[in-house]
Design a protein around this motif. Sequence first.
Motif, PDB file in Angstrom:
ATOM      1  N   UNK A 147     -47.175   7.994   6.995  1.00  0.00           N
ATOM      2  CA  UNK A 147     -47.435   7.395   5.685  1.00  0.00           C
ATOM      3  C   UNK A 147     -47.724   8.466   4.641  1.00  0.00           C
ATOM      4  N   UNK A 148     -48.510   9.470   5.011  1.00  0.00           N
ATOM      5  CA  UNK A 148     -48.865  10.512   4.050  1.00  0.00           C
ATOM      6  C   UNK A 148     -47.665  11.377   3.682  1.00  0.00           C
ATOM      7  N   UNK A 149     -46.843  11.711   4.660  1.00  0.00           N
ATOM      8  CA  UNK A 149     -45.705  12.592   4.396  1.00  0.00           C
ATOM      9  C   UNK A 149     -44.620  11.893   3.594  1.00  0.00           C
ATOM     10  N   UNK A 150     -44.502  10.578   3.746  1.00  0.00           N
ATOM     11  CA  UNK A 150     -43.519   9.833   2.949  1.00  0.00           C
ATOM     12  C   UNK A 150     -43.806   9.977   1.459  1.00  0.00           C
ATOM     13  N   UNK A 151     -45.081  10.145   1.128  1.00  0.00           N
ATOM     14  CA  UNK A 151     -45.462  10.240  -0.280  1.00  0.00           C
ATOM     15  C   UNK A 151     -45.624  11.676  -0.750  1.00  0.00           C
ATOM     16  N   UNK A 152     -45.425  12.636   0.143  1.00  0.00           N
ATOM     17  CA  UNK A 152     -45.666  14.045  -0.204  1.00  0.00           C
ATOM     18  C   UNK A 152     -44.402  14.703  -0.747  1.00  0.00           C
ATOM     19  N   UNK A 153     -44.559  15.502  -1.788  1.00  0.00           N
ATOM     20  CA  UNK A 153     -43.439  16.269  -2.346  1.00  0.00           C
ATOM     21  C   UNK A 153     -43.419  17.648  -1.690  1.00  0.00           C
ATOM     22  N   UNK A 154     -42.215  18.159  -1.361  1.00  0.00           N
ATOM     23  CA  UNK A 154     -42.141  19.498  -0.772  1.00  0.00           C
ATOM     24  C   UNK A 154     -42.729  20.554  -1.691  1.00  0.00           C
ATOM     25  N   UNK A 155     -43.391  21.516  -1.088  1.00  0.00           N
ATOM     26  CA  UNK A 155     -43.970  22.619  -1.839  1.00  0.00           C
ATOM     27  C   UNK A 155     -43.941  23.865  -0.965  1.00  0.00           C
ATOM     28  N   UNK A 156     -44.030  25.066  -1.572  1.00  0.00           N
ATOM     29  CA  UNK A 156     -44.012  26.285  -0.760  1.00  0.00           C
ATOM     30  C   UNK A 156     -45.160  26.285   0.249  1.00  0.00           C
ATOM     31  N   UNK A 157     -44.806  26.468   1.524  1.00  0.00           N
ATOM     32  CA  UNK A 157     -45.794  26.376   2.597  1.00  0.00           C
ATOM     33  C   UNK A 157     -45.616  27.530   3.560  1.00  0.00           C
ATOM     34  N   UNK A 158     -46.683  28.243   3.817  1.00  0.00           N
ATOM     35  CA  UNK A 158     -46.662  29.286   4.842  1.00  0.00           C
ATOM     36  C   UNK A 158     -46.937  28.625   6.187  1.00  0.00           C
ATOM     37  N   UNK A 159     -46.001  28.766   7.086  1.00  0.00           N
ATOM     38  CA  UNK A 159     -46.113  28.095   8.372  1.00  0.00           C
ATOM     39  C   UNK A 159     -46.177  29.115   9.497  1.00  0.00           C
ATOM     40  N   UNK A 160     -47.106  28.907  10.407  1.00  0.00           N
ATOM     41  CA  UNK A 160     -47.198  29.692  11.630  1.00  0.00           C
ATOM     42  C   UNK A 160     -47.015  28.719  12.796  1.00  0.00           C
ATOM     43  N   UNK A 161     -45.982  28.939  13.584  1.00  0.00           N
ATOM     44  CA  UNK A 161     -45.656  27.996  14.650  1.00  0.00           C
ATOM     45  C   UNK A 161     -45.338  28.766  15.928  1.00  0.00           C
ATOM     46  N   UNK A 162     -46.083  28.521  16.997  1.00  0.00           N
ATOM     47  CA  UNK A 162     -45.776  29.234  18.242  1.00  0.00           C
ATOM     48  C   UNK A 162     -44.454  28.779  18.841  1.00  0.00           C
ATOM     49  N   UNK A 163     -43.782  29.666  19.498  1.00  0.00           N
ATOM     50  CA  UNK A 163     -42.635  29.275  20.316  1.00  0.00           C
ATOM     51  C   UNK A 163     -43.167  28.567  21.561  1.00  0.00           C
ATOM     52  N   UNK A 164     -42.377  27.637  22.092  1.00  0.00           N
ATOM     53  CA  UNK A 164     -42.790  27.047  23.366  1.00  0.00           C
ATOM     54  C   UNK A 164     -41.587  26.557  24.154  1.00  0.00           C
ATOM     55  N   UNK A 165     -41.797  26.486  25.443  1.00  0.00           N
ATOM     56  CA  UNK A 165     -40.775  26.026  26.392  1.00  0.00           C
ATOM     57  C   UNK A 165     -41.498  25.221  27.459  1.00  0.00           C
ATOM     58  N   UNK A 166     -41.389  23.900  27.370  1.00  0.00           N
ATOM     59  CA  UNK A 166     -42.149  23.036  28.263  1.00  0.00           C
ATOM     60  C   UNK A 166     -41.237  22.192  29.135  1.00  0.00           C
ATOM     61  N   UNK A 167     -41.730  21.895  30.331  1.00  0.00           N
ATOM     62  CA  UNK A 167     -41.042  20.991  31.247  1.00  0.00           C
ATOM     63  C   UNK A 167     -42.055  19.991  31.787  1.00  0.00           C
ATOM     64  N   UNK A 168     -41.598  18.771  31.998  1.00  0.00           N
ATOM     65  CA  UNK A 168     -42.476  17.765  32.605  1.00  0.00           C
ATOM     66  C   UNK A 168     -41.664  16.845  33.488  1.00  0.00           C
ATOM     67  N   UNK A 169     -42.315  16.311  34.504  1.00  0.00           N
ATOM     68  CA  UNK A 169     -41.689  15.351  35.407  1.00  0.00           C
ATOM     69  C   UNK A 169     -42.807  14.485  35.977  1.00  0.00           C
TER      70      UNK A 169
END
Length: 266
Positions: A147-169
Amino acid sequence: MPTGEGYLRSLARHYGTGVYPVNFQDEAATKPAMDAWANKNTGGRIKKAPARYDRRDTFSVLNAVYFASAWNVPFDPADTSEMPFTTADGTQVSVPTMSGIQELASARGTGSQAVDLPYAEGFVMRLVLPDSGDAGTGAQDFADAARALDAAAPSPTQLYLPQWDQKSSFDLRRVFAGLGLQEMLETETDFNSIQHGLKITQAGQAANITVAEKGTVAAAVTQINARAVSGAAPRDEIRFDRPFLYEIVHVETGLPLFMGKVSDPR
């Protein structure tokens, strides 16, 4: 076991598929065929069908999801570096972390913040970061973030995101039971449109995801096995597990050619 005509029509109309007649008793042929289907439809990321194989089953439904997409704006590998990450139990570890500045829709709510990271083909990865270290189940967090993102306008954002590789069963029957779907697990009549007397015997899911600078590759296979129980034709059973008599008979004349007694078949 015959498959219901209505179910076959639904498979053809909505899924572009049908059923594949197999002999579940012939595990050496049927199990590799199921594994090959899972392997092919996940681009080789999931090699085997996830549910336990049982020769007594009469039906198995497999569903595969495969996703591969590049980020709308790829991360520069030169900006990936080792950064600290605090796990749920408070332990701090060092992990490869991507970084970059992008025009992104982001929002802060009560107790969390969220951002939509777009792919090139009309998909986004929605990321929700709770203020506390415990992410919980996330169901309400994702609803609030949407709901919040639907109303949000894009803006310059510094993003830090880890790489990941996951498996599940995991065993889906336990998940179904935890969700309160006991009637679905116990019924011998609700799936009559597929096979008469069908009852769920095993259910499993395998999934994996790889997230890196260029994008995301993910795959999942869900499998539900079932057996025609009450609907199976009744069969007489006789076990020759004690001394017995025999004869070999010429059918037309009824003449016995051989007769004897087996007291010890060794």
